[in-house]
Design a protein around this motif. Structure first.
Motif: not given
Length: 283
Positions: A273-281, A165-169, A136-137, A160-162
């Motif tokens: 991942l769905g078409a509307n899922d946010p990408t992390g790249v 929220e762009k926490k930590g890593n 979570a952190r 996923a929550e972290a």
């Protein structure tokens, strides 16, 4: 007595009371309502806190050995199961655990080849594991080694929550690698990585299925899945061929020489991942 056993015992008592007092429709109705309410509360208690496996020991944390293991005051070493460390994991563990009384929970107490007991760690009476707190952190990454579905889903939700929220890593835009940039992935050979991208083709070669993310099969990034894993994917309704042209997120240890590879040993290493899922790249 276990939680399930206590629930059954209390239910039996209620049923006996119902039988003894069933002298009027009103009494029956009231007792039925009582049973329904009791079962509702019991079910919430049983399922609201996943990862509550069998208790396999207790102790006080004397030291943090490294980013994935701790030493108790009786000399036992415990490896934190379910996660892979990041640059801040050891520091976070020090703040969370040193000098604290902990409970170890797991489905198996067999030590690993280094003599460490793998377990989920809980501090005091807290019903949230240290692993979940680290995730979570943004101070850890889900390893997908825990196969219990409810527990695995809970850990993944914490991560996923972290990420959201762009926490930590996850504050680092390069924390999730782009499957279209194989050189970036190959630079991390021997490391545990998370990669996102679109599967361009699914190919079978002998006993191995390849999920290819690039047109050049030799140099592009690929996921490898052995034939013995097929029943596990089928049990959750996933046909490997159906992953063609799908966006997925995959996690694991990067291998390879000319082109980077991640070998999938557990179903939980792959997320659809769905078409509307946010990408992390990165864009």
């Amino acid at each position: 007595m276990t939680e399930c056993g206590e629930t059954s015992s209390r239910l039996a008592t209620l049923e006996l009371r119902l039988t003894r007092n069933a002298t009027s429709p009103g009494a029956v109705t009231r007792l039925l309502h009582l049973i329904v309410a009791f079962l509702f509360v019991a079910s919430r208690t049983a399922f609201a806190t996943p990862c509550q496996f069998e208790t396999l020991g207790e102790g006080r944390v004397a030291a943090i050995v490294d980013a994935r293991s701790v030493r108790l005051d009786d000399g036992r070493e415990v490896r934190l199961t379910g996660i892979e460390p990041t640059a801040t994991t050891k520091l976070a563990l020090t703040a969370l655990l040193v000098g604290r009384d902990v409970t170890l929970r797991s489905t198996d107490d067999t030590p690993d080849r280094y003599g460490r007991q793998a377990a989920l760690i809980f501090v005091g009476e807290d019903d949230t594991s240290v692993q979940a707190a680290l995730l979570a952190r943004g101070a850890a990454i889900v390893s997908a080694e825990i196969t219990d579905r409810d527990c695995a889903a809970a850990l993944m939700a914490s991560e996923a929550e972290a990420r959201r929220e762009k926490k930590g890593n996850w504050a680092d835009p390069s924390a999730i690698k782009n499957a279209e940039s194989p050189d970036d992935i190959l630079a991390g050979i021997g490391r545990f990585m998370v990669v996102e991208g679109k599967v361009l083709s699914v190919r079978q070669a002998g006993a191995v299925t390849y999920l290819n993310f690039g047109g050049n099969w030799t140099r592009g990034f690929a996921v490898t899945i052995s034939r013995r894993m097929l029943p596990a994917f089928e049990s959750v309704g996933i046909s490997l061929k159906s992953l063609e042209n799908r966006r997925i997120r995959v996690r694991g240890w990067v291998e390879g020489n000319t082109g980077p590879r991640i070998d999938v040993l557990r179903v939980g290493q792959i997320e659809l991942l769905g078409a509307n899922d946010p990408t992390g790249v990165r864009p």
